[in-house]
Design an enzyme around this catalytic site. Sequence first.
Site, PDB file in Angstrom:
ATOM      1  N   ASN A  90       7.858   7.023  -2.206  1.00  0.00           N
ATOM      2  CA  ASN A  90       7.570   5.569  -1.927  1.00  0.00           C
ATOM      3  C   ASN A  90       7.699   5.104  -3.609  1.00  0.00           C
ATOM      4  OD1 ASN A  90       6.402   3.269  -2.497  1.00  0.00           O
ATOM      5  ND2 ASN A  90       5.289   3.589  -0.430  1.00  0.00           N
ATOM      6  N   ASP A 149       7.870   2.019  -4.672  1.00  0.00           N
ATOM      7  CA  ASP A 149       7.344   0.491  -4.758  1.00  0.00           C
ATOM      8  C   ASP A 149       6.740   0.378  -6.313  1.00  0.00           C
ATOM      9  OD1 ASP A 149       7.811   0.288  -2.160  1.00  0.00           O
ATOM     10  OD2 ASP A 149       5.614   0.274  -1.774  1.00  0.00           O
ATOM     11  N   HIS A 150       6.152   1.538  -6.787  1.00  0.00           N
ATOM     12  CA  HIS A 150       5.562   1.127  -8.079  1.00  0.00           C
ATOM     13  C   HIS A 150       6.415   1.286  -9.272  1.00  0.00           C
ATOM     14  CE1 HIS A 150       1.686   0.381  -6.024  1.00  0.00           C
ATOM     15  NE2 HIS A 150       1.724   1.678  -5.577  1.00  0.00           N
ATOM     16  N   ARG A 178       6.776  -7.310 -16.330  1.00  0.00           N
ATOM     17  CA  ARG A 178       7.266  -8.051 -17.490  1.00  0.00           C
ATOM     18  C   ARG A 178       8.503  -8.922 -17.233  1.00  0.00           C
ATOM     19  NH1 ARG A 178       8.125  -6.997 -23.038  1.00  0.00           N
ATOM     20  NH2 ARG A 178       5.812  -6.743 -22.909  1.00  0.00           N
ATOM     21  N   HIS A 238       8.590  -0.770   0.318  1.00  0.00           N
ATOM     22  CA  HIS A 238       8.145  -1.699   1.061  1.00  0.00           C
ATOM     23  C   HIS A 238       8.117  -3.040   0.513  1.00  0.00           C
ATOM     24  CE1 HIS A 238       3.446  -3.137   2.376  1.00  0.00           C
ATOM     25  NE2 HIS A 238       4.400  -3.905   3.058  1.00  0.00           N
ATOM     26  N   ARG A 254       7.136  -6.526   0.622  1.00  0.00           N
ATOM     27  CA  ARG A 254       5.825  -7.109   0.920  1.00  0.00           C
ATOM     28  C   ARG A 254       6.218  -8.784   1.078  1.00  0.00           C
ATOM     29  NH1 ARG A 254       0.810  -4.157   0.030  1.00  0.00           N
ATOM     30  NH2 ARG A 254      -0.078  -6.051   0.666  1.00  0.00           N
ATOM     31  N   ARG A 272       5.499  -8.747  -4.407  1.00  0.00           N
ATOM     32  CA  ARG A 272       4.784  -8.259  -5.597  1.00  0.00           C
ATOM     33  C   ARG A 272       5.641  -7.298  -6.436  1.00  0.00           C
ATOM     34  NH1 ARG A 272      -0.715  -5.916  -3.182  1.00  0.00           N
ATOM     35  NH2 ARG A 272      -0.815  -7.972  -2.466  1.00  0.00           N
ATOM     36  N   HIS A 273       6.256  -6.460  -5.766  1.00  0.00           N
ATOM     37  CA  HIS A 273       6.887  -5.151  -6.416  1.00  0.00           C
ATOM     38  C   HIS A 273       8.482  -5.175  -5.999  1.00  0.00           C
ATOM     39  CE1 HIS A 273       5.437  -3.292  -2.688  1.00  0.00           C
ATOM     40  NE2 HIS A 273       4.335  -3.061  -3.249  1.00  0.00           N
ATOM     41  N   GLU A 311       9.360   0.079   4.814  1.00  0.00           N
ATOM     42  CA  GLU A 311       8.014  -0.345   5.065  1.00  0.00           C
ATOM     43  C   GLU A 311       8.066  -1.984   5.333  1.00  0.00           C
ATOM     44  OE1 GLU A 311       4.192   0.589   3.157  1.00  0.00           O
ATOM     45  OE2 GLU A 311       5.444   2.333   2.848  1.00  0.00           O
ATOM     46  N   THR A 357      -3.187  -2.547  -2.415  1.00  0.00           N
ATOM     47  CA  THR A 357      -2.481  -1.777  -1.717  1.00  0.00           C
ATOM     48  C   THR A 357      -2.413  -1.565  -0.112  1.00  0.00           C
ATOM     49  OG1 THR A 357      -1.154   0.727  -1.471  1.00  0.00           O
ATOM     50  CG2 THR A 357      -3.567   0.256  -2.211  1.00  0.00           C
ATOM     51  N   THR A 358      -1.729  -0.913   0.687  1.00  0.00           N
ATOM     52  CA  THR A 358      -1.926  -0.796   2.177  1.00  0.00           C
ATOM     53  C   THR A 358      -3.460  -0.322   2.458  1.00  0.00           C
ATOM     54  OG1 THR A 358       0.260  -0.906   2.235  1.00  0.00           O
ATOM     55  CG2 THR A 358      -0.925  -0.517   4.433  1.00  0.00           C
ATOM     56  N   GLU A 415       2.853   7.518  11.291  1.00  0.00           N
ATOM     57  CA  GLU A 415       2.308   7.910   9.963  1.00  0.00           C
ATOM     58  C   GLU A 415       0.904   8.139   9.998  1.00  0.00           C
ATOM     59  OE1 GLU A 415       4.528   6.625   6.526  1.00  0.00           O
ATOM     60  OE2 GLU A 415       2.880   6.994   5.159  1.00  0.00           O
ATOM     61  N   HIS A 459      -0.305   8.372   1.928  1.00  0.00           N
ATOM     62  CA  HIS A 459      -1.476   7.500   1.081  1.00  0.00           C
ATOM     63  C   HIS A 459      -2.522   8.262   0.397  1.00  0.00           C
ATOM     64  CE1 HIS A 459      -2.601   3.214   0.453  1.00  0.00           C
ATOM     65  NE2 HIS A 459      -3.668   3.697   0.060  1.00  0.00           N
ATOM     66  N   GLY A 460      -2.403   7.960  -0.620  1.00  0.00           N
ATOM     67  CA  GLY A 460      -3.641   8.555  -1.751  1.00  0.00           C
ATOM     68  C   GLY A 460      -3.315  10.099  -1.974  1.00  0.00           C
ATOM     69  N   HIS A 512       2.450   6.650  -5.565  1.00  0.00           N
ATOM     70  CA  HIS A 512       1.665   6.282  -6.688  1.00  0.00           C
ATOM     71  C   HIS A 512       1.669   7.499  -7.588  1.00  0.00           C
ATOM     72  CE1 HIS A 512      -1.571   5.229  -9.411  1.00  0.00           C
ATOM     73  NE2 HIS A 512      -1.254   4.025  -9.539  1.00  0.00           N
TER      74      HIS A 512
HETATM   75  N1  PXP Z   1       2.564   5.288   3.176  1.00  0.00           N
HETATM   76  C1  PXP Z   1       2.701   4.001   3.445  1.00  0.00           C
HETATM   77  C2  PXP Z   1       2.786   3.501   4.821  1.00  0.00           C
HETATM   78  C3  PXP Z   1       2.076   3.146   2.484  1.00  0.00           C
HETATM   79  O1  PXP Z   1       2.041   2.015   2.557  1.00  0.00           O
HETATM   80  C4  PXP Z   1       1.897   3.828   1.184  1.00  0.00           C
HETATM   81  C5  PXP Z   1       1.902   2.987  -0.163  1.00  0.00           C
HETATM   82  O2  PXP Z   1       0.599   2.104   0.089  1.00  0.00           O
HETATM   83  C6  PXP Z   1       2.336   5.221   0.813  1.00  0.00           C
HETATM   84  C7  PXP Z   1       2.623   6.036   1.868  1.00  0.00           C
HETATM   85  C8  PXP Z   1       2.173   5.837  -0.401  1.00  0.00           C
HETATM   86  O3  PXP Z   1       1.076   5.777  -0.993  1.00  0.00           O
HETATM   87  P1  PXP Z   1       0.350   6.272  -2.220  1.00  0.00           P
HETATM   88  O4  PXP Z   1       1.252   5.506  -3.174  1.00  0.00           O
HETATM   89  O5  PXP Z   1      -1.032   6.053  -2.263  1.00  0.00           O
HETATM   90  O6  PXP Z   1       1.233   7.515  -2.545  1.00  0.00           O
END
Ligand code: PXP
Length: 246
Positions: free
Chosen positions: A7, A9-10, A18, A47, A49, A53-54, A74, A104-105, A155, A196-197, A219
Amino acid sequence: MFRLGVNIDHVATVRQARYRDAALGEPDPVQAALTCEKAGCYGITAHLREDRRHIQDQDIWKLKEALSIPLNFEMANTTEMVDIASKLLPAAVCLVPEKREELTTEGGLDVAGNLASISETTHRLQDLGIEVSLFIDPDPRQIDASAKATAQAIELHTGAYAEAFPGPDKGDSEIQRLTKVATQGHELGLKVNAGHGLNYENTYRTHEVPHLSELNIGHSIVSRSIAVGMEQAAKEMLKLLIPGSS
Ligand code: PXP
């Protein structure tokens, strides 16, 4: 042995810090995605959104054009996002809940409580050849509802496991919960993904959960890339997911 979806996004979060109103800026999420592709990752998740935001709209289109590996788009179940997905035609869509105020989600999609609308979106996207996955809490009701909605995949939200992991039993009860619902999902014919996490410390226990196919991790890989670069960060995670990978 799992497939790794990164992912990205970050990467865009850092750029937006910036270059919010600029057409260009760094770091580039598309470049990061291509580096993950080169490292041997299975796919890329991004994702878009509602509040942008990202990830921005142009990122999504560039990702679709540049990547040879599957793009997992996503999105929230809104008319705007369904229209974008219908034009974008990503390999997969993962429907997620979205609240403007969340960092975050934060929780899974309430498929059981929104079955008609989620089924309608699922069918619409599937008719276009897009695989549909539903991001849900490891709750038996939501697994059943996901099968009723005819999603191809679920998921499982691993946030509760990630939160429990630092404890003395390293998240035993959450691993048991994930094991139960992964089995249920598999028996219902669903492809079972998770995310996630998850990070370099806690991901090893997902090998105890049966039937998992893809892990989506963001992340921790983006954070690690600051120290070692994106290719190395992705490869280190691949090693944890696919023992023996170089
Ligand atoms: N899967 C989904 C559906 C998510 O929304 C996210 C990010 O929020 C992730 C996986 C990845 O999560 P993380 O950034 O905590 O690894």
